[in-house]
Design a protein around this motif. Structure first.
Motif, short mmCIF file in Angstrom:
data_model
loop_
_atom_site.label_atom_id
_atom_site.label_comp_id
_atom_site.label_asym_id
_atom_site.label_seq_id
_atom_site.Cartn_x
_atom_site.Cartn_y
_atom_site.Cartn_z
N MET A 188 54.91 -9.82 11.32
CA MET A 188 53.83 -8.90 11.70
C MET A 188 53.70 -8.78 13.21
SD MET A 188 52.67 -7.43 9.06
CE MET A 188 51.19 -6.69 9.72
N SER A 189 53.90 -9.87 13.94
CA SER A 189 53.85 -9.81 15.40
C SER A 189 54.97 -8.93 15.94
CB SER A 189 53.97 -11.21 16.01
OG SER A 189 52.82 -11.97 15.73
N ARG A 190 56.16 -9.11 15.42
CA ARG A 190 57.30 -8.30 15.87
C ARG A 190 57.12 -6.83 15.49
NH1 ARG A 190 61.68 -9.77 13.13
NH2 ARG A 190 60.59 -11.28 11.85
N LEU A 191 56.58 -6.58 14.29
CA LEU A 191 56.31 -5.21 13.87
C LEU A 191 55.30 -4.55 14.81
CD1 LEU A 191 56.62 -2.91 11.81
CD2 LEU A 191 54.78 -3.97 10.48
N ALA A 192 54.25 -5.27 15.13
CA ALA A 192 53.24 -4.74 16.06
C ALA A 192 53.85 -4.49 17.43
CB ALA A 192 52.06 -5.70 16.16
N ASP A 193 54.69 -5.42 17.91
CA ASP A 193 55.36 -5.23 19.20
C ASP A 193 56.21 -3.97 19.20
OD1 ASP A 193 54.26 -7.60 20.17
OD2 ASP A 193 56.09 -8.79 19.82
N ASN A 194 56.97 -3.78 18.12
CA ASN A 194 57.84 -2.60 18.02
C ASN A 194 57.04 -1.31 17.97
OD1 ASN A 194 60.18 -4.16 18.07
ND2 ASN A 194 60.31 -4.29 15.85
N LEU B 80 45.85 -4.92 16.17
CA LEU B 80 47.11 -4.30 15.80
C LEU B 80 47.11 -2.82 16.21
CD1 LEU B 80 47.61 -6.01 12.34
CD2 LEU B 80 48.84 -6.46 14.47
N PRO B 81 48.30 -2.25 16.42
CA PRO B 81 48.39 -0.88 16.92
C PRO B 81 48.23 0.20 15.85
CG PRO B 81 50.58 -1.82 16.77
CD PRO B 81 49.60 -2.92 16.41
N TRP B 82 47.57 -0.12 14.78
CA TRP B 82 47.26 0.87 13.75
C TRP B 82 45.87 0.59 13.21
CZ3 TRP B 82 51.36 -2.65 13.10
CH2 TRP B 82 51.09 -3.72 12.24
N GLU C 106 54.02 -0.83 19.16
CA GLU C 106 53.45 -0.62 20.49
C GLU C 106 54.50 -0.04 21.43
OE1 GLU C 106 51.88 -4.38 21.74
OE2 GLU C 106 50.00 -4.09 20.62
N ALA C 107 55.73 -0.53 21.37
CA ALA C 107 56.79 -0.01 22.23
C ALA C 107 57.05 1.47 21.94
CB ALA C 107 58.08 -0.83 22.05
N VAL C 108 57.06 1.83 20.67
CA VAL C 108 57.24 3.24 20.30
C VAL C 108 56.08 4.08 20.81
CG1 VAL C 108 57.30 4.84 18.33
CG2 VAL C 108 58.73 2.78 18.31
N GLN C 109 54.86 3.59 20.65
CA GLN C 109 53.69 4.33 21.11
C GLN C 109 53.72 4.53 22.62
OE1 GLN C 109 50.68 1.76 19.39
NE2 GLN C 109 50.27 3.21 17.75
N LEU C 110 54.10 3.51 23.38
CA LEU C 110 54.17 3.63 24.83
C LEU C 110 55.30 4.57 25.24
CD1 LEU C 110 53.49 -0.08 25.85
CD2 LEU C 110 51.91 1.86 25.98
N LEU D 139 45.43 3.16 24.68
CA LEU D 139 44.21 2.38 24.93
C LEU D 139 44.14 1.19 23.98
CD1 LEU D 139 41.55 2.00 26.42
CD2 LEU D 139 40.49 3.55 24.77
N ARG D 140 44.51 1.40 22.73
CA ARG D 140 44.52 0.30 21.76
C ARG D 140 45.50 -0.79 22.19
NH1 ARG D 140 43.04 -0.17 16.29
NH2 ARG D 140 42.54 2.03 16.27
N VAL D 141 46.68 -0.37 22.68
CA VAL D 141 47.67 -1.34 23.16
C VAL D 141 47.09 -2.10 24.35
CG1 VAL D 141 49.94 -1.61 24.25
CG2 VAL D 141 49.67 -0.04 22.31
N ALA D 142 46.47 -1.39 25.28
CA ALA D 142 45.90 -2.04 26.47
C ALA D 142 44.80 -3.03 26.09
CB ALA D 142 45.36 -0.99 27.43
#
Length: 100
Positions: free
Chosen positions: A31-37, A10-12, A39-43, A82-85
C-alpha cells in the motif's frame, strides 16, 4: 490506537470524498508503494498540465471555450497535489527527530 497525525493520508478519496489513511511503519509495504506510485503520477500529470496551461494562456488565438475545461483540469490537479503536500508534510512532522 494511532493518532491521526501519525497516519499517512493516501492520494485517493474514499466513499463520499472522505480521506483515506494508511497505518503502517513499513514504507516498503504494497500500500505504501502503491500510494508512492500514484503520487508520482499525480505530480507528473500536474507538471504536464501546468505546461499545457501556460501554452494555452500564451496563445492569443486560444478559444475561450478551451479555458473552462482547462480550469477544471487544473483545479482537479491542484486538489491532488495539495493532498500529496499535506500527506508528505504530515510524514515529515512525524519523522522529525527534533520534534518534541
Amino acid at each position: 490506537m494511532t493518532a491521526l497525525n501519525e497516519l499517512r493520508l493516501l492520494p485517493w478519496s474514499g466513499p463520499g470524498g472522505k480521506p483515506c489513511y494508511l497505518d503502517t511503519d513499513d514504507k516498503a509495504s504494497y500500500m505504501s508503494r502503491l500510494a508512492d506510485n500514484i503520487e508520482a503520477v499525480q505530480l507528473g500529470t500536474a507538471a504536464e498540465l501546468l505546461k499545457h496551461a501556460a501554452e494555452t494562456l500564451d496563445d492569443q488565438d486560444a478559444a475561450l471555450e478551451d479555458l473552462h475545461p482547462l480550469a477544471r483540469e487544473l483545479a482537479g490537479s491542484l486538489r491532488d497535489v495539495l493532498r500529496v503536500a499535506v500527506s508528505r508534510g504530515h510524514l515529515l512532522e512525524v519523522s522529525d527527530p527534533h520534534r518534541p
